[in-house]
Design a protein around this motif. Structure first.
Motif, mmCIF file in Angstrom:
data_model
loop_
_atom_site.group_PDB
_atom_site.id
_atom_site.type_symbol
_atom_site.label_atom_id
_atom_site.label_comp_id
_atom_site.label_asym_id
_atom_site.label_seq_id
_atom_site.Cartn_x
_atom_site.Cartn_y
_atom_site.Cartn_z
ATOM 1 N N CYS A 1 0.806 -1.229 0.000
ATOM 2 C CA CYS A 1 0.000 0.000 0.000
ATOM 3 C C CYS A 1 0.833 1.270 0.000
ATOM 4 O O CYS A 1 0.371 2.315 -0.452
ATOM 5 N N ALA B 1 -6.841 3.286 0.186
ATOM 6 C CA ALA B 1 -7.671 2.978 1.355
ATOM 7 C C ALA B 1 -8.614 4.130 1.688
ATOM 8 O O ALA B 1 -9.804 3.929 1.949
ATOM 9 N N ALA C 1 -12.284 2.747 1.221
ATOM 10 C CA ALA C 1 -12.815 2.213 2.477
ATOM 11 C C ALA C 1 -14.188 2.750 2.873
ATOM 12 O O ALA C 1 -15.000 1.997 3.423
ATOM 13 N N TYR D 1 -11.268 -2.637 5.125
ATOM 14 C CA TYR D 1 -10.123 -2.512 4.225
ATOM 15 C C TYR D 1 -8.861 -2.803 5.022
ATOM 16 O O TYR D 1 -8.577 -2.145 6.020
ATOM 17 N N ALA E 1 -4.882 -2.798 4.673
ATOM 18 C CA ALA E 1 -3.728 -2.346 3.893
ATOM 19 C C ALA E 1 -2.481 -3.015 4.444
ATOM 20 O O ALA E 1 -2.266 -3.040 5.656
ATOM 21 N N ILE F 1 -10.512 0.788 8.456
ATOM 22 C CA ILE F 1 -9.199 0.617 7.810
ATOM 23 C C ILE F 1 -8.214 0.061 8.824
ATOM 24 O O ILE F 1 -8.075 0.592 9.926
#
Length: 332
Positions: free
Chosen positions: A113, A120, A124, A130, A132, A188
């Motif tokens: 990422c 993200a 997201a 999400y 990463a 996230i």
């Protein structure tokens, strides 16, 4: 049933790739715009980026980029493909959304990422969770960028809900006291992922350790736990031949946490879960590295080059960027 995938492939005129040399010749015989290595501005400590009308401030680490850190530092700055990819993948008109391969219930993970957190931040707000992943050195600036853009993410999240709702991660990072943090948008998570050492089936565990939720568990009694993902993303991780084999192996291991794509049985399949869709975006640099990636990937996946109709102006043919859709082959 796998009908959404078949419908997507049929309606978007995406072309299946079966021959490595033919695909490489077709793509690299075209004129490729000069984009140098692909940095946006490797000397700037921060950059302003607009994605779908939302303004983001992205912090970078030029000092880290120029350091002699073992294991590479390419994730320390923003690359030109990333804003384009973030814009494309998060657009509600993207066929992945209109064909229900992505939805508000989707769980997404990203390999490599980098520090920007831009994909993200853009995606997201519209999905369930999400994850990463990258090397540990990315973590601090990644979190800085999440914190710096909390108001943007919150606004995008509210809007999204109204509209419709080089390394592999495991609990190893948490055992060293480095817990995944609860990011600016609560869905996230960042975790390290060592492509050669870690176990992808443990990735979803970092969500549970963070929130106490049981995202991967079956919803009905007797239903097998789902350790897999609806979507696996990679944006510009392929630039070095030495990384290709572990990268492809990691993609395959993650995708095989879900059923393989079997078009011949899609009409009768009773599988509750869709196969994992893997999207790999990359800048055109070395035809040799691309061929190595494609040859290795074809052993594990069926591959489609997404059409200009799907990609739009930012990523279509001739821009210097490539986007392929991968579906894992069944184990032989």
């Amino acid at each position: 049933m796998h009908a959404p995938i078949a419908d997507f492939l049929a309606s978007t005129a995406s072309e299946e790739v079966t021959d490595t040399e033919e695909e490489a010749f077709l793509l690299f015989s075209q004129e490729i715009p000069t984009t140098n290595l692909g940095f946006v501005d490797s000397r700037a400590s921060s950059l302003d980026v607009t994605i779908r009308g939302n303004e983001y401030t992205i912090h970078q680490s030029p000092t880290l980029l120029s350091s002699a850190r073992a294991g590479g530092t390419t994730g320390a700055v923003l690359w030109k493909i990333t804003p384009r990819f973030a814009e494309w993948i998060s657009s509600p008109t993207n066929p992945l959304w209109t064909h229900s391969l992505l939805s508000s219930a989707s769980v997404v993970t990203e390999l490599g990422c980098g520090i920007s957190a831009l994909v993200a931040l853009a995606l997201a707000p519209s999905v369930q969770h999400y994850i990463a992943t990258d090397q540990e050195y990315v973590r601090r600036v990644f979190r800085t960028n999440l914190d710096a853009n909390v108001s943007v993410s919150s606004a995008a999240s509210a809007s999204g809900k109204l509209k419709g709702s080089k390394t592999r991660g495991s609990s190893r990072s948490t055992s060293k006291g480095k817990q995944p943090f609860k990011a600016t948008t609560s869905n996230i998570t960042f975790t390290t992922l060592d492509w050669e050492l870690d176990q992808p089936e443990l990735l979803k565990g970092c969500i549970e350790s963070e929130s106490g939720s049981h995202l991967g568990h079956g919803h009905e009694q007797g239903e097998e736990e789902d350790r897999g993902f609806d979507l696996l993303l990679s944006c510009d991780c392929i630039y070095n031949e030495a990384l290709v084999a572990p990268f492809v192996r990691t993609c395959a291991e993650i995708c095989r946490l879900r059923p393989a794509y079997e078009p011949s049985s899609e009409k009768t399949s009773q599988a509750r879960r869709q196969p994992t869709v893997c999207i790999v975006a990359q800048q055109q640099r070395s035809p040799e590295v691309f061929e190595t990636w494609l040859r290795e990937t074809l052993r594990e996946f069926r591959i489609w080059r997404l059409s200009d109709k799907v990609l739009g102006d930012g990523l279509k043919g001739g821009t210097g960027y490539l986007v392929h859709l991968l579906l894992a082959r069944g184990k032989s």
